[in-house]
Design an enzyme around this catalytic site. Structure first.
Site, PDB file in Angstrom:
ATOM      1  N   GLY A   1      -0.928   4.469   4.300  1.00  0.00           N
ATOM      2  CA  GLY A   1      -0.982   4.228   2.864  1.00  0.00           C
ATOM      3  C   GLY A   1      -0.486   2.831   2.546  1.00  0.00           C
ATOM      4  N   CYS A   2      -0.525   2.497   1.277  1.00  0.00           N
ATOM      5  CA  CYS A   2      -0.050   1.195   0.793  1.00  0.00           C
ATOM      6  C   CYS A   2       1.402   0.982   1.227  1.00  0.00           C
ATOM      7  CB  CYS A   2      -0.142   1.177  -0.726  1.00  0.00           C
ATOM      8  SG  CYS A   2       0.469  -0.294  -1.500  1.00  0.00           S
ATOM      9  N   PRO A   3       1.817  -0.135   1.781  1.00  0.00           N
ATOM     10  CA  PRO A   3       1.041  -1.360   2.009  1.00  0.00           C
ATOM     11  C   PRO A   3       0.513  -1.492   3.444  1.00  0.00           C
ATOM     12  CG  PRO A   3       3.365  -1.831   2.284  1.00  0.00           C
ATOM     13  CD  PRO A   3       3.242  -0.330   2.111  1.00  0.00           C
ATOM     14  N   GLY A   4       0.312  -0.377   4.150  1.00  0.00           N
ATOM     15  CA  GLY A   4      -0.110  -0.399   5.557  1.00  0.00           C
ATOM     16  C   GLY A   4      -1.324  -1.277   5.861  1.00  0.00           C
TER      17      GLY A   4
END
Lengths: 84, 158
Positions: free
Chosen positions: A21-24
């Site tokens: 998920g963000c920020p992955g």
């Protein structure tokens, strides 16, 4: 770029950020872009829908060229050309 | 002077707010920005080691230290915490959704060279010694933070 043009792209490196998920995906893009030379293309695979907006924003900010996104089965494939 | 530096104050020791702070910080660093995070008051709990060396403390400081969360794994939610049950459910949902955990975000922040500053005054108040907090921190006060903020174009208080 059109979907047909994108389909014809042979990415020089594929970064798989699916399942993160963000920020992955953005972190993955930052790590991956140094592995391609200027002018070469990196593809980012992501399942997080926000990446469709985030990766162009990241490319603009970091001075790379965002080429577009292709919808694959259950994930997105986004293309960035390293500029500098 | 053109700048894209970001400064973030983490005052809160809540899991959700710490997550927001570290996601923004990591995102900014990934965008190529210089980032400084300043941890004060309850925010210091985020930096605590789970197993810290024991120190002789004043009674109240010892009590504070014992009752407050020991590191990111013990933080509660700012809402719907239900005595820690809510926080555990949130961690589970986040794992299921592939959201990076707070522990990983802290590691990522250090890997990306984000400057982490612990407020030394708050440390004195809460009775934290430097070796009770994670490695790689700077210890400073408000003037250092303001000096950093002067060079930034975004400053957040969380």
């Amino acid at each position: 770029m059109t979907t047909t043009e994108l389909e014809g792209i042979q990415a020089d490196k594929v970064v798989d950020a699916r399942g993160t998920g963000c920020p992955g995906p953005i972190l993955a893009a930052k790590k991956g872009i140094v592995d391609v030379k200027p002018g070469q293309i990196m593809a980012v695979l992501a399942t997080d829908g926000g990446t469709k907006k985030d990766l162009p924003a990241w490319a603009k900010k970091t001075g790379h060229e965002y080429l577009g996104v292709m919808e694959e089965l259950g994930y997105f494939k986004l293309f960035v050309r390293r500029v500098k | 002077m053109e700048t894209t530096k970001k400064t973030i104050i983490l005052f809160s020791g809540d899991l959700d707010k710490a997550l927001a702070a570290f996601i923004i910080a990591n995102g900014a660093a990934a965008m190529g920005d210089e980032v400084t995070m300043f941890f004060t008051f309850w925010g210091l709990n985020v930096l605590r080691k789970t197993a810290a060396p024991h120190h002789q403390k004043r009674f109240l400081q010892g009590m504070f230290g014992g009752m407050m969360p020991h590191g990111p794994g013990q933080l509660g939610l700012s809402k719907m915490n239900f005595g820690g049950l809510g926080a555990n459910m949130m961690r589970k949902v986040m794992r299921q959704q592939g959201v990076t955990s707070l522990e990983e975000l802290i590691q990522s922040a250090r890997d990306q060279g984000i400057k982490l500053i612990a407020c030394s005054m708050s440390m004195d108040v809460l009775g934290f010694q430097e070796d009770e907090l994670i490695e790689g921190l700077e210890f400073a006060g408000v003037a250092t933070f303001l000096g950093e903020a002067d060079e930034a174009n975004v400053n957040l208080f969380i």
